[in-house]
Design a protein around this motif. Structure first.
Motif, PDB file in Angstrom:
ATOM      1  N   LEU A 185       0.814  -1.228   0.000  1.00 10.26           N
ATOM      2  CA  LEU A 185       0.000   0.000   0.000  1.00 10.26           C
ATOM      3  C   LEU A 185       0.842   1.270   0.000  1.00 10.26           C
ATOM      4  CD1 LEU A 185      -2.976  -0.799   2.425  1.00 10.26           C
ATOM      5  CD2 LEU A 185      -3.010  -0.650  -0.071  1.00 10.26           C
ATOM      6  N   SER A 186       2.008   1.213   0.616  1.00 10.98           N
ATOM      7  CA  SER A 186       2.732   2.471   0.814  1.00 10.98           C
ATOM      8  C   SER A 186       3.087   3.187  -0.494  1.00 10.98           C
ATOM      9  CB  SER A 186       3.965   2.254   1.695  1.00 10.98           C
ATOM     10  OG  SER A 186       4.756   1.227   1.171  1.00 10.98           O
ATOM     11  N   PRO A 187       3.441   2.468  -1.571  1.00  8.49           N
ATOM     12  CA  PRO A 187       3.691   3.221  -2.813  1.00  8.49           C
ATOM     13  C   PRO A 187       2.446   3.940  -3.315  1.00  8.49           C
ATOM     14  CG  PRO A 187       4.312   0.904  -3.056  1.00  8.49           C
ATOM     15  CD  PRO A 187       3.631   1.032  -1.763  1.00  8.49           C
ATOM     16  N   LEU A 188       1.244   3.355  -3.014  1.00 10.96           N
ATOM     17  CA  LEU A 188       0.005   3.928  -3.548  1.00 10.96           C
ATOM     18  C   LEU A 188      -0.400   5.195  -2.805  1.00 10.96           C
ATOM     19  CD1 LEU A 188      -2.146   0.700  -3.949  1.00 10.96           C
ATOM     20  CD2 LEU A 188      -0.304   1.549  -5.387  1.00 10.96           C
ATOM     21  N   ALA A 189       0.112   5.336  -1.587  1.00 10.69           N
ATOM     22  CA  ALA A 189      -0.339   6.450  -0.760  1.00 10.69           C
ATOM     23  C   ALA A 189       0.163   7.783  -1.278  1.00 10.69           C
ATOM     24  CB  ALA A 189       0.122   6.238   0.683  1.00 10.69           C
ATOM     25  N   SER A 190       1.231   7.768  -2.020  1.00 16.12           N
ATOM     26  CA  SER A 190       1.793   9.059  -2.428  1.00 16.12           C
ATOM     27  C   SER A 190       1.720   9.300  -3.938  1.00 16.12           C
ATOM     28  CB  SER A 190       3.246   9.142  -1.944  1.00 16.12           C
ATOM     29  OG  SER A 190       3.921   7.922  -2.260  1.00 16.12           O
ATOM     30  N   PRO A 247      -0.329   6.854  -9.675  1.00 14.97           N
ATOM     31  CA  PRO A 247      -1.476   7.391 -10.402  1.00 14.97           C
ATOM     32  C   PRO A 247      -2.771   7.107  -9.657  1.00 14.97           C
ATOM     33  CG  PRO A 247      -0.556   5.480 -11.523  1.00 14.97           C
ATOM     34  CD  PRO A 247       0.429   5.892 -10.491  1.00 14.97           C
ATOM     35  N   PRO A 248      -3.779   7.930  -9.903  1.00 16.81           N
ATOM     36  CA  PRO A 248      -5.044   7.764  -9.189  1.00 16.81           C
ATOM     37  C   PRO A 248      -5.679   6.407  -9.492  1.00 16.81           C
ATOM     38  CG  PRO A 248      -5.236   9.435 -10.898  1.00 16.81           C
ATOM     39  CD  PRO A 248      -3.803   9.053 -10.842  1.00 16.81           C
ATOM     40  N   GLN A 249      -6.609   6.063  -8.634  1.00 14.45           N
ATOM     41  CA  GLN A 249      -7.411   4.844  -8.796  1.00 14.45           C
ATOM     42  C   GLN A 249      -6.572   3.588  -8.808  1.00 14.45           C
ATOM     43  OE1 GLN A 249      -9.809   5.427 -12.277  1.00 14.45           O
ATOM     44  NE2 GLN A 249     -10.423   7.444 -11.557  1.00 14.45           N
ATOM     45  N   SER A 250      -5.505   3.582  -8.061  1.00 13.31           N
ATOM     46  CA  SER A 250      -4.721   2.351  -8.021  1.00 13.31           C
ATOM     47  C   SER A 250      -5.134   1.456  -6.859  1.00 13.31           C
ATOM     48  CB  SER A 250      -3.237   2.683  -7.922  1.00 13.31           C
ATOM     49  OG  SER A 250      -3.038   3.621  -6.889  1.00 13.31           O
ATOM     50  N   LEU A 251      -6.023   1.972  -6.009  1.00 13.66           N
ATOM     51  CA  LEU A 251      -6.516   1.155  -4.893  1.00 13.66           C
ATOM     52  C   LEU A 251      -8.048   1.117  -4.941  1.00 13.66           C
ATOM     53  CD1 LEU A 251      -6.144  -0.302  -2.110  1.00 13.66           C
ATOM     54  CD2 LEU A 251      -6.335   1.954  -1.060  1.00 13.66           C
ATOM     55  N   ALA A 252      -8.582  -0.071  -4.729  1.00  7.73           N
ATOM     56  CA  ALA A 252     -10.046  -0.188  -4.659  1.00  7.73           C
ATOM     57  C   ALA A 252     -10.423  -1.052  -3.471  1.00  7.73           C
ATOM     58  CB  ALA A 252     -10.598  -0.783  -5.949  1.00  7.73           C
ATOM     59  N   PHE A 253     -11.567  -0.755  -2.910  1.00  4.40           N
ATOM     60  CA  PHE A 253     -12.073  -1.495  -1.758  1.00  4.40           C
ATOM     61  C   PHE A 253     -13.423  -2.096  -2.142  1.00  4.40           C
ATOM     62  CE2 PHE A 253     -13.880  -2.227   2.411  1.00  4.40           C
ATOM     63  CZ  PHE A 253     -12.784  -2.568   3.184  1.00  4.40           C
ATOM     64  N   LEU A 254     -13.413  -3.394  -2.375  1.00  2.00           N
ATOM     65  CA  LEU A 254     -14.626  -4.093  -2.807  1.00  2.00           C
ATOM     66  C   LEU A 254     -15.313  -4.640  -1.568  1.00  2.00           C
ATOM     67  CD1 LEU A 254     -16.491  -5.567  -4.834  1.00  2.00           C
ATOM     68  CD2 LEU A 254     -14.749  -7.329  -5.013  1.00  2.00           C
ATOM     69  N   THR A 255     -16.527  -4.231  -1.352  1.00  2.00           N
ATOM     70  CA  THR A 255     -17.163  -4.597  -0.082  1.00  2.00           C
ATOM     71  C   THR A 255     -18.658  -4.787  -0.250  1.00  2.00           C
ATOM     72  OG1 THR A 255     -17.541  -3.891   2.196  1.00  2.00           O
ATOM     73  CG2 THR A 255     -17.420  -2.161   0.523  1.00  2.00           C
ATOM     74  N   ARG A 256     -19.208  -5.597   0.635  1.00  2.00           N
ATOM     75  CA  ARG A 256     -20.663  -5.563   0.731  1.00  2.00           C
ATOM     76  C   ARG A 256     -21.022  -4.316   1.527  1.00  2.00           C
ATOM     77  NH1 ARG A 256     -23.680  -9.220   5.096  1.00  2.00           N
ATOM     78  NH2 ARG A 256     -22.101  -9.441   6.693  1.00  2.00           N
ATOM     79  N   PRO A 257     -22.254  -3.838   1.435  1.00  2.00           N
ATOM     80  CA  PRO A 257     -22.571  -2.577   2.098  1.00  2.00           C
ATOM     81  C   PRO A 257     -22.104  -2.592   3.543  1.00  2.00           C
ATOM     82  CG  PRO A 257     -24.422  -3.288   0.777  1.00  2.00           C
ATOM     83  CD  PRO A 257     -23.407  -4.383   0.718  1.00  2.00           C
ATOM     84  N   THR A 307      -4.383  -0.244 -14.045  1.00  2.00           N
ATOM     85  CA  THR A 307      -4.565   0.881 -13.144  1.00  2.00           C
ATOM     86  C   THR A 307      -4.583   0.413 -11.709  1.00  2.00           C
ATOM     87  OG1 THR A 307      -6.313   1.268 -14.707  1.00  2.00           O
ATOM     88  CG2 THR A 307      -5.776   3.059 -13.184  1.00  2.00           C
ATOM     89  N   ILE A 308      -5.439  -0.575 -11.469  1.00  2.00           N
ATOM     90  CA  ILE A 308      -5.607  -1.045 -10.094  1.00  2.00           C
ATOM     91  C   ILE A 308      -4.383  -1.854  -9.687  1.00  2.00           C
ATOM     92  CG2 ILE A 308      -6.948  -2.593  -8.645  1.00  2.00           C
ATOM     93  CD1 ILE A 308      -8.557  -0.236  -9.109  1.00  2.00           C
ATOM     94  N   LYS A 309      -3.758  -1.417  -8.620  1.00  2.00           N
ATOM     95  CA  LYS A 309      -2.602  -2.157  -8.116  1.00  2.00           C
ATOM     96  C   LYS A 309      -3.012  -3.107  -6.993  1.00  2.00           C
ATOM     97  CE  LYS A 309       0.628  -0.126 -10.534  1.00  2.00           C
ATOM     98  NZ  LYS A 309       1.070  -0.878 -11.712  1.00  2.00           N
ATOM     99  N   VAL A 310      -3.878  -2.592  -6.138  1.00  2.00           N
ATOM    100  CA  VAL A 310      -4.276  -3.385  -4.970  1.00  2.00           C
ATOM    101  C   VAL A 310      -5.795  -3.340  -4.826  1.00  2.00           C
ATOM    102  CG1 VAL A 310      -4.119  -3.637  -2.464  1.00  2.00           C
ATOM    103  CG2 VAL A 310      -2.111  -2.925  -3.768  1.00  2.00           C
ATOM    104  N   LEU A 311      -6.366  -4.499  -4.595  1.00  2.00           N
ATOM    105  CA  LEU A 311      -7.807  -4.570  -4.336  1.00  2.00           C
ATOM    106  C   LEU A 311      -8.010  -5.175  -2.949  1.00  2.00           C
ATOM    107  CD1 LEU A 311     -10.801  -4.447  -5.346  1.00  2.00           C
ATOM    108  CD2 LEU A 311     -10.489  -6.801  -6.096  1.00  2.00           C
TER     109      LEU A 311
END
Lengths: 469, 227, 763
Positions: free
Chosen positions: C148-153, C156-166, C428-432
């Motif tokens: 995650l740490s590379p994505l924090a700074s 590029p945008p939208q490299s992290l997504a959080f897939l969840t039930r409500p 784009t997405i690096k981490v899900l």
């Protein structure tokens, strides 16, 4: 009247000796056939025992029972064998009571069936228990916790009735064997002599002893009949007392008793035919015996048919909501095949065979008996299972398919029954020697005149039905 | 006077949600049996919801009826048991003493409601599901008949509780798990010997009837029919 | 060798090794008593929040002391701990009033499930092969932080997504804050059978983008279009409580209930009148009722206000919706329409409900708006016996997010998959991060979720169980069960009060799992920078306390002098609710720019000639969307209408079945243009002849021993067709054909015939 009180002619002496030889032959000579038969029966019986051990270890679930068909093959077999047990004691007691002379060669075969059928049938209530190792809780013994069995339960009545019946039947079987064992004792040497000395209970053949034996038999004859009737009535009440559509019927008592005698006679005829063939008893178990038993079987077939008709008719006519699904499943549903097979086996096939004099031969009666045994087993099955499949609340209906465990146990116990019988015939003269002689002494004159007894099978009725035996 | 426990089930309220069924499983250590065994009709439900179709499409209706042990006053299951495993308590319950049961299954045959279930095998819980087992209820072994107890452990607990507070049991103190769970309030439990209890009052309604009343088993459960 | 056999052998082998390695077994056991408050044999009842669906019911958890075998830091031992034994409803809770549904009760088996993931796992084999190695938490967190740490700074945008039930309650806030530390991180919400169409309609009609609350207990007339509100929909326990009172809670006044649906649901089985209408025409039927009411001058059309204005032709008396015209479309006789419309008005207080299949059509929004208008016309909105909307908590919502943080983008799984698979934005997405959602199982094949996930370089799952989606993860950080966690929720509906459900853990964690919120807090601390600034709390408990103690100043169920006292009572009571019933909430300003909806017919996927049947998947009474298929109590719970257990099946009208030579239990194949599924047939008298219905939830390829390989998944035949207004899946708009292919393995609880009549049973 004791045999030794009668003046004996040479002819009769010789004849008596020949009878003894014929009847004692199986005891003294053992052929390879005997071992083969015993071996085969043990080989069939042991898997049954193994299956029961497996079932006890794994749980009753290895059988095909389910909710709501809580009873299946085991109870079917229980009722079936208890029915078969009516072969002997009841038949021979009735024949003794009416003093039918032709009964003499038949009684012991019949009584032995009774005892062994009870031994086999009595196992099934234990086999069918969820926790068979606790079967002794059915026995009313004073326990340290003062818990008695529930005397209101038909199962306890069963237990009491069957134990009474088996006690009575064993006594009824053993009493008249004592003189014959004494005969064996007198004719044997070595270990066998020692064994039969014990079995003969010191029988000397004194008039006093004969008198006591006769008296005991008279008492047993009268006593065993109500016991036998009660046993199958009580077995029928296992069903009739339960609130199950198709079971809850007043006709079940006599219906079961008649069915029991019916299947008993059929079993007896088959046993007699086999004994006749394998022990070469053609001279003793004659077509006349089969003819007479065939007539009895015919009577029972008619009675059975009447009861089935009465039971089915009243259910159908009554048209009760709860009763009809089970009724129709038997008449034209999934059990219809079995039902009509049963009717064919118990009535349509045996009736003509037994009613037509020409067909009432040994072969004819054996064929009729074989179908009756099958038919009566089906009848027990059709009483137990279809009703349980269709109880009051249709939502809970179920079905039943037996598994290999039940079939193995069933076949194994049947083999056990035959094995016990074979062994019995090995160690006991299967026809009562002294009684046979007793019957013949009465007509000594005729015998002397003809020079032959019971050879041709064309013995005049007067001899066989002689009344002074 | 001894309590006479009874129940009223209002079929006009029951929606067939089966909350009662799972509540019963959780409370009474009822095992699940596997699909293979279930296919042979060997599930262990102490309570089930019967569904009856009426009519044909499009004029079709379904009716629900939760059926559990009716705790009969004249119970056909009791006299037939040879070992007194099935017996009548002073408080009107058809009790089943698991330790006394040898598994003749006669009681289950005699029961017209088919609410007795048999342990065809000893039950098993895949670990750690066994940690959920209720210590107030015994686990039954294979070969033993079991059935609804009206949650006798809850009755006992309520009695002890009342005793500790030095008072009589009050109406509503005892709720079996099924009654407790019923979202629509279709089930009411209480003392039938107390004419003022809610269960007594409801049982007297004109809508009330007993299941298979004609058999004379005197069930302690009154069903209030749908209007 | 089957996989399960292998597992058994592996387990036995493993156990043998364990015993072997211990030497003196007894001395290796750790014994300690962590909870001194428990007395052996005595039960304590602790509050809880039900997580089995999104209704937010309050729990009471019966906890008793027991011995549990646990593994801690690689060492196994026996500990005395409080164990949850039974779940019941919290009697004080305004949603469920002490009651709990079957699925809620079965929640115990989530915690004690034998197939729970017991500690963090790292993928070792191919993705999807199901090969994982057990790792410690330190390693697991470190692994996640590294990714995650590379994505924090600078990434590029939208490299992290959080897939969840409500997400429930503050979990949502926490995740949003967590994501705010990443540049354009996306929140991917996935809920099969979601209610977004209805929320949108409610926003348009009433100004509330939320599910409605019904005052059934005081209703004299309930007409419901397709919603299984007593079984699975919205807030079923609350509905059942109200329903019971509606029927028999008011002496002499028994409310009437009419259900409109083409396949009889558990709810429909309770209706006084069950009206099978053509699927997708429920909106027309609702407007035909309105037509009768307005044209017979029973109620003035204007009284429907904004809700009425959403319907084209409302003020003109709905000329297109005369009973005769609608009768042709819906298959419901004109006389019935007229009679029911009159009954609704004369009953006094009435409510119309819509949900489920009617809204899962391409014209779902039209249908929902039509029913909303009818509701408003009946005068039920905001009145006793009608419909209202639960008020939110009286808290300052502006504090939810740090001032400078952007709201994370909320997208659907379909969009997410498209985005990942589109050639324009490769990689784009690096981490899900995945939490509780299982789109691989529950999203239609046409969405290509599985393919999209294969392209994501690093997937982290917080799941309790290995399911079809978490099986693809590279790292699994198992969450606590909901009985082991701090839980909080603000029910969206089911109550007229403002309600907060909140509860501390009812028991210690059974396995080496960690609660998702605490893991995220931990990770953000490791990451430092923006991420940690957004999440200043040391623990989730601290966050909850900080968020909810301000409720002390609102009038509610708790009176306390200090924040600590308030917090203590809140934990004890399992929640807070406003003590004076909040009246009908003020409508938000209606959305002006919305053209009134015109009569709209549903669009079906597939030609009626080739695919003669409408396919209706429905939410399972046992498993909902399939989340509960791994609970054995529910697998063995008979579905109340078919009585099926451990099965899935296809419901067919008996006459249709006879025509196609399909018998009860026969294996049939249902196929659409998009896929096929095989399941045994259930002949049901409660289904229209041209409809095939199938419960969702079974057909798992990977979900523990009770669900894996059991039954079939109806999602496989669904067309990836959207409800036009909201972009959510129109899951009831696929046409199919059916054929017998063999004999099936249907397991029915009831051995009885289906045609039996109940009247023979009683009296």
């Amino acid at each position: 009247m004791a045999p030794n009180s009668v003046t004996q002619t040479n002819v009769i002496d010789q004849e008596a000796e020949r009878i003894r030889e014929d009847l004692l032959r199986p005891l003294f000579r053992t052929s390879w056939r005997f071992y083969t038969v015993v071996g085969v029966l043990v080989a069939i019986g042991l898997p049954g025992l193994a299956a029961f051990i497996y079932q006890s270890y794994s749980g009753l679930g290895v059988a095909g029972l389910s909710n709501p068909v809580f009873w299946g093959f085991y109870i079917t077999n229980f009722v079936f064998w208890i029915g078969i047990s009516h072969a002997g004691t009841l038949i021979s007691a009735i024949l003794r009571l009416v003093n039918a002379g032709w009964r003499r060669p038949v009684t012991r075969c019949a009584e032995a069936i009774t005892v062994f059928a009870l031994v086999i049938g009595g196992q099934f209530p234990v086999i069918h228990l969820g926790r068979p190792w606790l079967f002794f809780w059915l026995i009313p013994y004073p326990s340290e916790r003062h818990i008695w069995p529930n005397f209101r339960s038909p199962l306890l009545w069963d237990f009491l009735a069957i134990s009474t019946y088996i006690t009575g039947s064993v006594t009824f079987l053993l009493l008249p064997i004592i003189p014959d064992w004494a005969t064996v004792r007198d004719r044997s040497t070595g270990l066998r002599k020692r064994i039969y000395t014990v079995l003969a209970l010191g029988w000397q053949g004194t008039p006093r002893e004969w008198h006591r034996l006769e008296t005991a038999m008279s008492i047993m004859t009268v006593a065993i009949i109500p016991v036998a009737v009660s046993v199958h009535s009580i077995v029928s009440w296992d069903f009739a007392m339960a609130l199950v559509p198709g079971w809850h019927s007043t006709v079940f008592g006599p219906y079961f008793v008649v069915g029991a005698i019916f299947s008993g006679i059929a079993a007896l005829i088959i046993a007699m035919a086999l004994l006749r063939k394998f022990l070469h008893l053609e001279e003793y178990l004659t077509p006349v015996h089969f003819n007479n038993l065939g007539k009895l079987l015919l009577l029972m077939s008619l009675l059975w048919f009447y009861f089935v008709f009465a039971e089915r008719l009243t259910v159908w006519y009554g048209n009760e909501t709860a009763e009809m699904p089970g009724f129709w499943s038997v008449q034209r549903g999934q059990f219809a095949g079995l039902f009509w097979t049963m009717v064919a086996c118990n009535f349509l096939i045996p009736f003509p065979i037994l009613a037509i004099k020409k067909l009432r031969t040994i072969t004819g009666t054996v064929i009729a008996s074989a179908t009756v045994v099958v038919g009566m087993w089906l009848e027990r099955f059709l009483i137990v299972v279809p009703s349980l499949e269709h109880k009051f609340l249709p939502y809970n209906w179920g079905s039943y398919r037996p598994t290999w465990v039940e079939i193995t146990i069933m076949v194994g116990t049947a083999a056990g029954m035959v094995l016990l019988y074979v062994l019995f015939a090995k160690f006991v003269p299967i026809i009562s020697m002294w009684e046979l002689r007793g019957g013949e002494h009465a007509t000594a004159a005729e015998v002397a005149a003809r020079g032959v007894v019971g050879r041709s099978g064309a013995v005049p009725d007067a001899t066989l039905l002689g009344t002074n035996g | 006077m001894a309590h006479q426990w009874g129940m009223v089930i209002d079929l006009d309220r029951c929606t067939g949600c089966e909350a009662c069924v799972v509540a019963c499983h959780a409370e009474n250590n009822i095992a699940t049996v596997s699909p293979e065994e279930a296919a042979r009709g060997r599930t262990m439900h102490w309570i089930h919801v019967e569904r009856h179709w009426e009519g044909e499409y499009p004029n079709v209706r379904a009716r629900f009826r939760p059926v559990l042990c009716q705790q009969c006053g004249a119970a056909p299951c009791e006299p037939v048991c040879p070992t007194y495993a099935s017996y009548h308590t002073a408080e009107g319950l058809n009790a089943q003493v698991y330790n006394r049961c040898i598994g003749t299954r006669y009681c289950a045959n005699a029961c017209p409601y088919t609410v007795r279930v048999f342990n065809w095998f000893s039950p098993e819980w895949d670990k750690p599901l066994h940690l959920q087992l209720n210590p107030d209820v015994s686990v039954r072994e294979g070969g033993v008949m079991e059935k609804c107890t009206f949650c006798s452990q809850r009755i006992t607990a309520a009695e002890i509780h009342a005793q500790a507070e030095n008072r009589e049991l009050r109406d509503g103190d005892v709720t079996p798990a099924c009654v407790q769970s019923c979202p629509a309030g279709a089930m009411v439990f209480g003392d039938l010997s107390d004419p003022t209890s809610q269960v007594s009052r409801l049982a007297r309604l004109a809508r009330g009837s007993k299941l298979l009343e004609e058999l004379g088993t005197l069930p302690a459960i009154t069903y209030l029919e749908r209007e | 060798m089957r996989r399960r056999d292998f597992l058994k052998i592996a387990a036995v082998g493993g156990a043998a090794v364990t015993i072997d390695g211990c030497g003196d077994h007894a001395t290796q056991l750790i014994h300690f008593i962590p909870e001194e408050t428990l007395i052996p044999g005595l039960a304590v009842w602790r509050p809880g929040v039900c997580n089995q669906c999104s209704a937010g019911c309050g729990l009471q958890v019966k906890v008793m002391q027991g011995d549990a075998e646990v593994v801690r830091n690689g060492q196994s031992g026996l500990i005395k701990m409080g164990l949850a034994k039974k779940l019941e409803g919290n009697p004080q809770h305004p949603v469920n009033h002490g009651k709990l549904c079957a699925r809620g009760q079965a929640g115990l088996q989530v915690t004690y499930n034998p197939d729970r993931i017991q500690q963090p796992l790292k993928r070792t084999g191919e993705r999807g092969a199901g090969q994982f190695a057990r790792i410690g938490w330190d390693e697991a967190i470190e692994n996640l932080v590294t990714h995650l740490s590379p994505l924090a700074s600078e990434h590029p945008p939208q490299s992290l997504a959080f897939l969840t039930r409500p997400l429930m309650g503050q979990r949502r806030t926490l995740v949003e804050r967590f994501l705010s530390g990443f540049n354009g991180a996306q929140m991917v919400s996935f809920e099969p059978f979601d209610d977004s169409v209805l929320r949108e309609a409610n926003r348009l009609s009433f100004g509330h983008s939320q599910l409605p609350t019904f005052d059934l207990a005081r209703s004299n007339y309930v007409v419901c279009f397709g919603a299984d509100f007593l079984g699975t929909w919205n807030s079923p326990v609350a509905h059942n409580v109200g329903y019971g009172a509606m029927r028999q809670g008011r002496p002499g006044n028994r409310g009437k209930f009419v259900q409109v649906e083409c396949r009889m649901s558990q709810t429909g089985a309770n209706a006084d009148e069950w009206i099978p209408a053509q699927l997708g025409t429920e909106g027309h039927l609702a407007l035909a009722f309105a037509h009768v009411i307005v044209n017979e001058h029973l109620v003035k059309a204007e009284s429907a206000g904004t809700a009425g204005s959403r319907i084209d032709g409302w003020s003109k008396g709905l000329p297109d919706y005369s009973p005769d015209a609608v009768a042709r479309k819906t298959g419901v006789a004109a006389e019935i329409i007229t009679r029911l419309a009159r009954e609704m008005v004369t009953a006094g207080s009435g409510v119309a409900i819509v949900g489920g299949a009617p809204l899962a059509q391409t014209n779902g929004l039209f249908t929902a708006l039509a029913v909303n208008a009818l509701n408003e016309l009946l005068g039920g909105v905001g009145r006793p016996g009608g419909v209202c909307f639960s008020p939110g908590l009286p808290l300052d919502e502006s504090k939810r997010r740090p001032a400078n943080a952007a709201e994370p983008r909320l997208i659907s799984v379909r969009t997410f998959a498209e985005q990942v698979l589109s050639a324009r934005e490769p990689d784009t997405i690096k981490v899900l991060l995945v939490n509780g959602a299982n789109p691989v199982f529950a999203a239609p094949t046409g969405w290509r979720v599985r393919e999209a996930l294969d392209k994501v370089p690093f997937i982290v799952s917080f799941g309790n169980f290995l399911d079809e989606t978490s099986n693809l993860a590279d790292l699994i950080l198992p969450d606590h069960s909901y009985l082991e966690s701090w839980m909080d929720d603000v029910p969206e509906s089911g109550t007229v009060d403002a309600v907060l459900s909140i509860a501390p853990p009812a028991m210690l964690s059974l396995h080496e799992t960690r609660a998702l919120p605490d893991v995220l807090l931990d990770v953000s601390r490791h990451l430092g920078g923006e991420a940690s600034k957004a999440l200043p709390w040391k623990s989730y408990e601290e966050m909850l306390q900080a968020t909810f103690t301000p409720l002390r100043h609102s009038v509610g169920s708790i009176a306390a002098d200090t924040d600590e006292e308030f917090w203590g009572k809140l934990k004890q009571q399992g929640g807070w609710w406003s003590s004076n019933r909040v009246g009908p909430p003020k409508s938000s300003p209606p959305v002006a720019s919305f053209a009134p909806v015109k009569s709209e017919d549903p669009t079906w996927d597939g030609a009626a000639t080739e695919y003669p049947f409408q396919f209706l998947p429905y939410v399972s009474q046992q498993f909902l969307d399939g989340t509960h298929a791994n609970l054995s109590w529910l697998q063995e719970l008979p579905e109340v209408l078919s009585t099926a257990i451990w099965s899935s099946w296809v419901e067919i009208n008996p006459q249709t079945a006879a025509r196609l030579a399909i018998g009860q239990g026969d294996l049939v194949e249902v196929s659409s243009q998009h896929g096929r599924v095989r399941a045994p047939a259930v002949l049901s008298p409660g289904i229209a002849p041209d409809v095939l219905a199938m419960p969702a939830g079974q057909g798992h390829e990977e979900y523990g021993r009770y669900a894996t390989g059991r039954g079939a998944n109806p999602v496989h035949v669904l067309a990836p067709q959207m409800a036009t207004a909201t972009g959510s899946l129109a899951w009831a708009s696929t046409r199919v054909k059916v054929a017998r292919v063999g004999s099936g393995d249907l397991i029915l609880f009831s051995g009885g015939p289906t045609e039996f009549r109940a009247e023979k049973l009683s009296r």
